[in-house]
Motif scaffolding. Structure first.
Motif, short mmCIF file in Angstrom:
data_model
loop_
_atom_site.label_atom_id
_atom_site.label_comp_id
_atom_site.label_asym_id
_atom_site.label_seq_id
_atom_site.Cartn_x
_atom_site.Cartn_y
_atom_site.Cartn_z
N ALA A 75 1.10 -1.15 0.58
CA ALA A 75 -0.15 -0.40 -0.12
C ALA A 75 1.00 1.14 0.26
O ALA A 75 1.92 1.26 1.07
CB ALA A 75 -0.47 0.36 1.44
N SER A 76 0.37 2.41 -1.01
CA SER A 76 1.20 3.50 -1.24
C SER A 76 0.40 4.46 -1.12
O SER A 76 -0.27 4.49 -2.04
CB SER A 76 2.59 3.01 -1.84
N PHE A 77 1.05 5.96 -0.98
CA PHE A 77 0.58 6.92 -1.42
C PHE A 77 1.84 7.77 -2.50
O PHE A 77 2.99 7.85 -2.04
CB PHE A 77 -0.05 8.30 -0.11
N ASN A 78 1.30 7.68 -3.80
CA ASN A 78 2.83 8.64 -3.80
C ASN A 78 1.80 9.64 -4.58
O ASN A 78 0.90 10.32 -4.73
CB ASN A 78 2.25 7.67 -5.77
N LEU A 79 3.61 10.67 -4.93
CA LEU A 79 3.33 11.74 -5.05
C LEU A 79 3.99 11.93 -6.52
O LEU A 79 5.09 11.55 -6.44
CB LEU A 79 3.90 12.79 -3.77
N SER A 80 3.85 12.90 -7.94
CA SER A 80 4.49 13.19 -8.72
C SER A 80 3.70 14.02 -10.04
O SER A 80 3.10 14.84 -9.38
CB SER A 80 3.80 11.59 -10.09
N LYS A 81 4.32 14.79 -10.86
CA LYS A 81 3.60 15.70 -11.73
C LYS A 81 3.28 15.02 -12.14
O LYS A 81 3.03 13.91 -13.06
CB LYS A 81 4.98 16.22 -12.47
N LYS A 82 1.94 16.08 -12.18
CA LYS A 82 0.69 16.06 -13.01
C LYS A 82 0.73 15.90 -14.75
O LYS A 82 1.71 16.22 -15.21
CB LYS A 82 -0.49 16.69 -12.68
N GLN A 83 0.60 14.72 -14.89
CA GLN A 83 -0.08 14.53 -16.42
C GLN A 83 -1.25 14.43 -17.42
O GLN A 83 -1.92 13.77 -16.74
CB GLN A 83 0.59 13.55 -17.24
N LYS A 119 -2.35 11.54 -11.94
CA LYS A 119 -3.04 12.53 -10.64
C LYS A 119 -1.25 12.83 -10.47
O LYS A 119 -0.36 12.55 -10.26
CB LYS A 119 -3.70 12.10 -10.23
N GLY A 120 -1.37 13.92 -9.53
CA GLY A 120 0.18 14.78 -8.85
C GLY A 120 -0.08 13.72 -7.39
O GLY A 120 0.79 13.94 -6.95
N SER A 121 -1.04 13.20 -6.68
CA SER A 121 -1.24 12.38 -5.78
C SER A 121 -2.34 11.40 -6.02
O SER A 121 -2.92 11.94 -6.06
CB SER A 121 -1.41 13.37 -4.54
N TYR A 122 -2.01 10.22 -5.83
CA TYR A 122 -2.66 9.25 -5.76
C TYR A 122 -1.97 8.04 -4.41
O TYR A 122 -1.34 7.50 -4.23
CB TYR A 122 -2.70 9.08 -7.16
N PRO A 123 -3.32 7.04 -3.87
CA PRO A 123 -2.74 5.85 -3.39
C PRO A 123 -2.61 4.77 -4.27
O PRO A 123 -3.82 4.91 -5.81
CB PRO A 123 -4.45 5.95 -2.26
N LYS A 124 -2.30 3.37 -4.10
CA LYS A 124 -2.13 2.31 -4.58
C LYS A 124 -1.72 1.83 -3.92
O LYS A 124 -1.55 1.40 -2.69
CB LYS A 124 -1.20 2.65 -5.51
N PHE A 125 -3.15 0.68 -4.13
CA PHE A 125 -2.85 -0.70 -3.24
C PHE A 125 -2.52 -2.44 -4.20
O PHE A 125 -3.25 -2.07 -5.18
CB PHE A 125 -4.22 -1.34 -2.52
N THR A 126 -1.27 -3.31 -3.89
CA THR A 126 -0.67 -3.91 -4.53
C THR A 126 -0.82 -5.23 -4.05
O THR A 126 -0.10 -5.71 -3.11
CB THR A 126 0.56 -3.55 -5.53
N LEU A 127 -1.37 -6.71 -4.44
CA LEU A 127 -1.51 -7.82 -4.03
C LEU A 127 -0.84 -9.07 -5.72
O LEU A 127 -1.59 -8.94 -6.30
CB LEU A 127 -3.24 -8.56 -3.75
N GLN A 128 0.11 -9.05 -4.87
CA GLN A 128 0.40 -9.95 -5.61
C GLN A 128 0.76 -11.22 -4.85
O GLN A 128 1.11 -11.58 -4.14
CB GLN A 128 2.22 -9.97 -5.48
N LEU A 129 0.77 -12.43 -5.83
CA LEU A 129 1.45 -14.09 -5.66
C LEU A 129 1.78 -15.27 -6.53
O LEU A 129 1.75 -14.39 -7.25
CB LEU A 129 -0.56 -14.90 -5.55
N VAL A 130 2.72 -15.44 -5.57
CA VAL A 130 4.08 -15.77 -6.58
C VAL A 130 3.94 -17.40 -6.70
O VAL A 130 4.39 -17.43 -4.68
CB VAL A 130 5.26 -15.00 -6.71
N GLN A 131 4.04 -18.06 -7.26
CA GLN A 131 4.60 -19.59 -6.15
C GLN A 131 5.44 -20.29 -7.84
O GLN A 131 4.96 -20.14 -8.98
CB GLN A 131 3.10 -20.62 -6.52
N GLU A 132 5.86 -21.22 -7.01
CA GLU A 132 7.59 -21.84 -7.82
C GLU A 132 6.69 -23.14 -8.71
O GLU A 132 6.63 -23.59 -7.74
CB GLU A 132 8.69 -21.53 -7.03
N LEU A 133 6.36 -23.14 -9.81
CA LEU A 133 5.97 -24.77 -10.24
C LEU A 133 6.57 -25.59 -10.67
O LEU A 133 6.73 -26.88 -9.55
CB LEU A 133 4.97 -24.16 -11.47
#
Length: 425
Positions: A67-75, A93-107
């Motif tokens: 979970a992150s809150f990001n600041l960047s130049k608006k485009q 956007k110049g600021s925005y939240p982002k949530f990432t859920l990642q699942l990795v399984q070595e077969l």
């Protein structure tokens, strides 16, 4: 009333604090329970178990949440339509939240299988080291116990010597009063008594120190030891080749080194596994307020096939190193085996020598008893000297001491033989 209760409590407390002689079996149990070196080795087994579980964790999926809150130049850009006012579209956007859920399984990753096999075998091998340390602790305890018995025997012998000299001193005093012996004989006997008492004090100090070391090994206070029965097993009478076979089958450190030799082949297989490809499954879910143009919810499912084709020849070097380690493990195993066989032969020779010494001591004791009897009779008849009696007493005490110490040495050598072969009990 209170004083009576206090006396009763003191008597009861003193009863429970009385010291009783400890037997060898009791001392062995206490040492196996309390001795620090054995505890350390047992903890090492637990560490190996945790290493195995850590390797097993590589077979399970990896789940990451970010979970992150990001600041960047608006485009953004403005889109003009003829029949409507200009429209602004924002890519980022110049600021925005982002949530990432990642699942990795070595077969499939052969290296993970090899690492788990190695961790499991290392755990099993560590149990041999616990047995080896247990064997070592038992022999160390038995040696300390026998040394305490030897020190106690020396104390008993010097006490007996003291009683002999005191009894002889009484006879000399009576003979001196009757004018049969000279005052020089009386002084000579008193000097001998002082000498014996000095040796007795040193023997008592040695016994006390041996009990202190025994207390350290057992973890409890030891104030006295009980005699040990002679070993019923006759290992030393077995053929040498049979004993060598027992050593190879039972000695834990040798089994551990043999297991390390087999484990070295697993390390070779582990190095080879780095040449094989890897298959991975990955799923990603992401929610972001980054843009109003694109969907806020994103997901990705992928099956990846990875194969490292070149890595600067490092894998070849690792493979060669594992082969060299295998050769080294073999040489160490052979060297240890030869050393243990040599130690076994040395113990067998020591047992033969101690047995011969014990038989000789038995004969000397019989001669010493007869020699003292003759010296006393001659002295009382006025045909012998006081010095002859004192020397005969010393000779008797020395013979008794030699016999008892020899018997304990023979018992200790039998314990040593069991330790070399790998018998715990």
């Amino acid at each position: 009333m209170a004083k009576g209760f206090g006396r009763a409590w003191c008597v009861l407390l003193s009863f429970f604090t009385l010291s009783f002689p400890i037997t060898l079996k009791e001392a062995e149990k206490l040492a196996l329970k309390h001795f620090y070196e054995l505890k350390v080795e047992k903890i090492e087994v637990e560490k190996r178990a945790q290493e195995r579980l850590e390797k097993f964790g590589k077979f399970l999926p990896t789940l990451n949440l970010e979970a992150s809150f990001n600041l960047s130049k608006k485009q953004s850009f403005t889109f003009n339509l003829p029949s409507s006012p200009p429209q602004e579209f924002t890519f980022q956007k110049g600021s925005y939240p982002k949530f990432t859920l990642q699942l990795v399984q070595e077969l499939y990753d052969l290296r993970n299988f090899r690492e788990y096999e190695i961790a499991r075998e290392r755990e099993d091998l560590q149990k041999f080291m616990v047995r080896e340390k247990r064997n070592e602790v038992l022999f160390k305890l038995r040696k300390a116990y026998i040394n305490a018995l030897k020190a106690k025997a020396v104390v008993d012998i010097y006490r007996k010597h003291e009683e002999l000299v005191k009894a002889h001193l009484r006879d000399v005093k009576e003979l001196y009063k009757e004018g049969i012996v000279a005052f020089k004989d009386l002084l000579e006997t008193k000097v001998k008594l002082y000498d014996v008492r000095e040796k007795l004090a040193k023997a008592q100090a040695d016994y006390s120190k041996s009990l202190s070391y025994l207390s350290y090994l057992t973890g409890v206070r030891v104030d006295d030891v009980e005699p040990v029965k002679t070993e019923s097993t006759k290992l030393s009478e077995l053929p040498e080749e049979e004993l060598i076979g027992e050593l190879r089958r039972n000695r834990p450190i040798l089994l551990y080194m043999k297991g390390n030799l087999e484990l070295s082949e697993r390390y070779v297989e582990l190095a080879r596994s780095s040449f094989y490809p890897v298959a991975v499954f990955e799923a990603v879910y992401q929610r972001t307020e980054e843009s109003d143009l694109f969907p806020k919810d994103r997901y990705l499912v992928s099956f990846a096939f990875r194969w490292n084709l070149f890595s600067g020849l490092r894998r070849f070097r690792a493979l060669e190193l594992s082969r060299l380690a295998k050769r080294q493990a073999y040489e160490r195993y052979r060297d240890l085996e030869k050393k243990l066989i040599l130690e076994l032969k040395s113990v067998l020779e020591d047992i033969k020598a101690v047995r011969a010494r014990v038989e000789l001591a038995r004969q000397q004791l019989q001669d010493a008893k007869e020699h003292l009897r003759i010296a006393r009779e001659k002295f009382r008849a006025g045909l012998g000297t006081n010095t002859e009696v004192l020397d005969a007493q010393s000779y008797l005490i020395t013979a008794e001491n030699t016999l008892r110490i020899g018997e304990y040495d023979l018992l200790l050598e039998s314990f040593r033989l069991r330790e070399v072969i790998g018998y715990e009990r």
